[in-house]
Design a protein around this motif. Sequence first.
Motif, PDB file in Angstrom:
ATOM      1  N   ARG A 325       0.839  -1.195   0.000  1.00  0.00           N
ATOM      2  CA  ARG A 325       0.000   0.000   0.000  1.00  0.00           C
ATOM      3  C   ARG A 325       0.878   1.251   0.000  1.00  0.00           C
ATOM      4  O   ARG A 325       1.923   1.294   0.645  1.00  0.00           O
ATOM      5  CB  ARG A 325      -0.892   0.012   1.232  1.00  0.00           C
ATOM      6  CG  ARG A 325      -1.871  -1.144   1.304  1.00  0.00           C
ATOM      7  CD  ARG A 325      -3.006  -0.997   0.339  1.00  0.00           C
ATOM      8  NE  ARG A 325      -3.825   0.166   0.623  1.00  0.00           N
ATOM      9  CZ  ARG A 325      -4.866   0.559  -0.121  1.00  0.00           C
ATOM     10  NH1 ARG A 325      -5.160  -0.125  -1.217  1.00  0.00           N
ATOM     11  NH2 ARG A 325      -5.570   1.611   0.209  1.00  0.00           N
ATOM     12  N   SER A 326       0.469   2.246  -0.745  1.00  0.00           N
ATOM     13  CA  SER A 326       1.257   3.472  -0.828  1.00  0.00           C
ATOM     14  C   SER A 326       1.045   4.343   0.410  1.00  0.00           C
ATOM     15  O   SER A 326      -0.006   4.277   1.066  1.00  0.00           O
ATOM     16  CB  SER A 326       0.885   4.255  -2.087  1.00  0.00           C
ATOM     17  OG  SER A 326      -0.419   4.772  -1.973  1.00  0.00           O
ATOM     18  N   LYS A 327       2.050   5.155   0.723  1.00  0.00           N
ATOM     19  CA  LYS A 327       1.981   6.118   1.822  1.00  0.00           C
ATOM     20  C   LYS A 327       2.315   7.497   1.271  1.00  0.00           C
ATOM     21  O   LYS A 327       3.212   7.641   0.430  1.00  0.00           O
ATOM     22  CB  LYS A 327       2.965   5.734   2.926  1.00  0.00           C
ATOM     23  CG  LYS A 327       2.651   4.393   3.578  1.00  0.00           C
ATOM     24  CD  LYS A 327       3.657   4.053   4.663  1.00  0.00           C
ATOM     25  CE  LYS A 327       3.343   2.708   5.300  1.00  0.00           C
ATOM     26  NZ  LYS A 327       4.332   2.360   6.367  1.00  0.00           N
ATOM     27  N   HIS A 328       1.598   8.507   1.769  1.00  0.00           N
ATOM     28  CA  HIS A 328       1.800   9.869   1.283  1.00  0.00           C
ATOM     29  C   HIS A 328       2.784  10.587   2.215  1.00  0.00           C
ATOM     30  O   HIS A 328       2.475  10.847   3.382  1.00  0.00           O
ATOM     31  CB  HIS A 328       0.465  10.614   1.241  1.00  0.00           C
ATOM     32  CG  HIS A 328       0.539  11.914   0.522  1.00  0.00           C
ATOM     33  ND1 HIS A 328      -0.076  13.055   0.974  1.00  0.00           N
ATOM     34  CD2 HIS A 328       1.176  12.264  -0.627  1.00  0.00           C
ATOM     35  CE1 HIS A 328       0.170  14.054   0.150  1.00  0.00           C
ATOM     36  NE2 HIS A 328       0.920  13.591  -0.839  1.00  0.00           N
ATOM     37  N   ARG A 329       3.967  10.881   1.663  1.00  0.00           N
ATOM     38  CA  ARG A 329       5.010  11.561   2.435  1.00  0.00           C
ATOM     39  C   ARG A 329       5.707  12.586   1.551  1.00  0.00           C
ATOM     40  O   ARG A 329       6.053  12.290   0.401  1.00  0.00           O
ATOM     41  CB  ARG A 329       6.058  10.561   2.950  1.00  0.00           C
ATOM     42  CG  ARG A 329       5.520   9.583   3.987  1.00  0.00           C
ATOM     43  CD  ARG A 329       6.598   8.597   4.385  1.00  0.00           C
ATOM     44  NE  ARG A 329       6.123   7.611   5.346  1.00  0.00           N
ATOM     45  CZ  ARG A 329       6.815   6.549   5.741  1.00  0.00           C
ATOM     46  NH1 ARG A 329       8.036   6.349   5.255  1.00  0.00           N
ATOM     47  NH2 ARG A 329       6.295   5.710   6.615  1.00  0.00           N
ATOM     48  N   TYR A 333       3.740   9.971  -3.174  1.00  0.00           N
ATOM     49  CA  TYR A 333       3.220   8.667  -2.774  1.00  0.00           C
ATOM     50  C   TYR A 333       4.349   7.659  -2.945  1.00  0.00           C
ATOM     51  O   TYR A 333       5.048   7.650  -3.979  1.00  0.00           O
ATOM     52  CB  TYR A 333       2.019   8.277  -3.632  1.00  0.00           C
ATOM     53  CG  TYR A 333       0.822   9.176  -3.420  1.00  0.00           C
ATOM     54  CD1 TYR A 333      -0.177   8.831  -2.507  1.00  0.00           C
ATOM     55  CD2 TYR A 333       0.696  10.382  -4.111  1.00  0.00           C
ATOM     56  CE1 TYR A 333      -1.268   9.659  -2.304  1.00  0.00           C
ATOM     57  CE2 TYR A 333      -0.389  11.221  -3.902  1.00  0.00           C
ATOM     58  CZ  TYR A 333      -1.370  10.852  -3.005  1.00  0.00           C
ATOM     59  OH  TYR A 333      -2.445  11.677  -2.790  1.00  0.00           O
TER      60      TYR A 333
END
Length: 435
Positions: A325-329, A333
């Motif tokens: 799953r991608s993470k927004h940082r 992404y």
Amino acid sequence: MISIISIIINITIIIITITTNIITITITIITMIITVISIIITVTTIIVNKAIYIITTILFITITMIIINNITLTIIIILTIINTTIIIALIIFITITFTFTITITIIAAMEVKEFCLDKERSPEPWERKSPGKPGDKAKFRVAHMTQHYAGVYSCHYHSPAGWSERSDPLELLVSGESGKPSLLTQQGPIVASGQSLTLQCRSDVGYDRFVLSKEGGWDLPQSLVLQPHAGLCQAHFPLDTVSSSHGGQYRCYGGYNLSSEWSAPSDPLDILIGGKLPDRPSLSVQPGPRVASGENVTLLCQSQSPTDTFLLSKEGAADPPLHLRSKHRAQQYQAEFSMSPMTSTNGGTYRCYSSHSTSPYLLSLPSEPLELLVSGDPVNITPSVQTPNSTSGPQVPDYTVENHIAMGLSGLILVVLGVLVFQAWYSERRSPGVN
């Protein structure tokens, strides 16, 4: 005198003709009004509007005819128009009445009294059922599916018109009674849009046929088994040019010609279509593309476009790609794929893709390839397991035998040198005593 009498006779004939036509028109109008009243009771508002329009037209023509009744030629023309209009109106009403009757007859003929479900090789109907309420369908339920219910079915119904023709046959298959086959892809699990795709189903059980099924979609036509090879029977399912509709999860089943029994399903195979999303993520590695065996490595997949999932694929690998799953940082992404500890089997060329949860089988464009080199082992890169008929990349030469020969020669040379050194030392030690 004769001319006057002739004129009077002609005028009388014309008046009689006009009177006769008026009487005929009046009778026709009365008949049409009665017909219109009957139609108003039995047909729709649209037909009523048409009838009123026709009646209004006839009345208008009649009034016009009365106003200009002293012009003989005009009267004849109007009478002709009226007669033509009457004929057209009668044709319209006859057509409307006939159509209404046919519709009622067809609806009445579709009233079903009984449905019958037939099974192939069964002398009697498998099951009979009457519609619970007026309608044209019935449901036949199987509470617990067993081999007893496998077979080819068809249905027909009974109505006041008699028995209908049989429906198209439907084959009901029962799976899970024997060993499951294997489903492979020659091109790998990720296929670019526009490429050709062939799936291969094979088993060590002597099946006569295979069938390919797509989850939530269609069943592909059955395929006969190819010539068994090395104890394996197999069949190929070409899917031609790949498009978005080919993305999904597939399974295959094995069966025999004289039976409706099918094997347990193969393990699912996900077919992913690359290049269907405009995004192209980037792929980087920490600490670097050249690592020693036993080190920890992280592959970082990033994208500036919103995405739900990242996939990491190794070139030539038969295994499905890794999902995270991608993470927004930091306005991006991303997903971090950790590999630890590194071994020679981890070496190879990697790419990453992005996808959305709404269409998980449609992927973005691939990232630029990233080659990962692992040092510290006799062979840095172990070739991946290839699917049948796939072309493998450049193979690393195997120098094991040459190395053994070189080591043996080196050992022999050391032994010879040792013998020579010992002999020289021994001779030198004996020389003083001799003198």
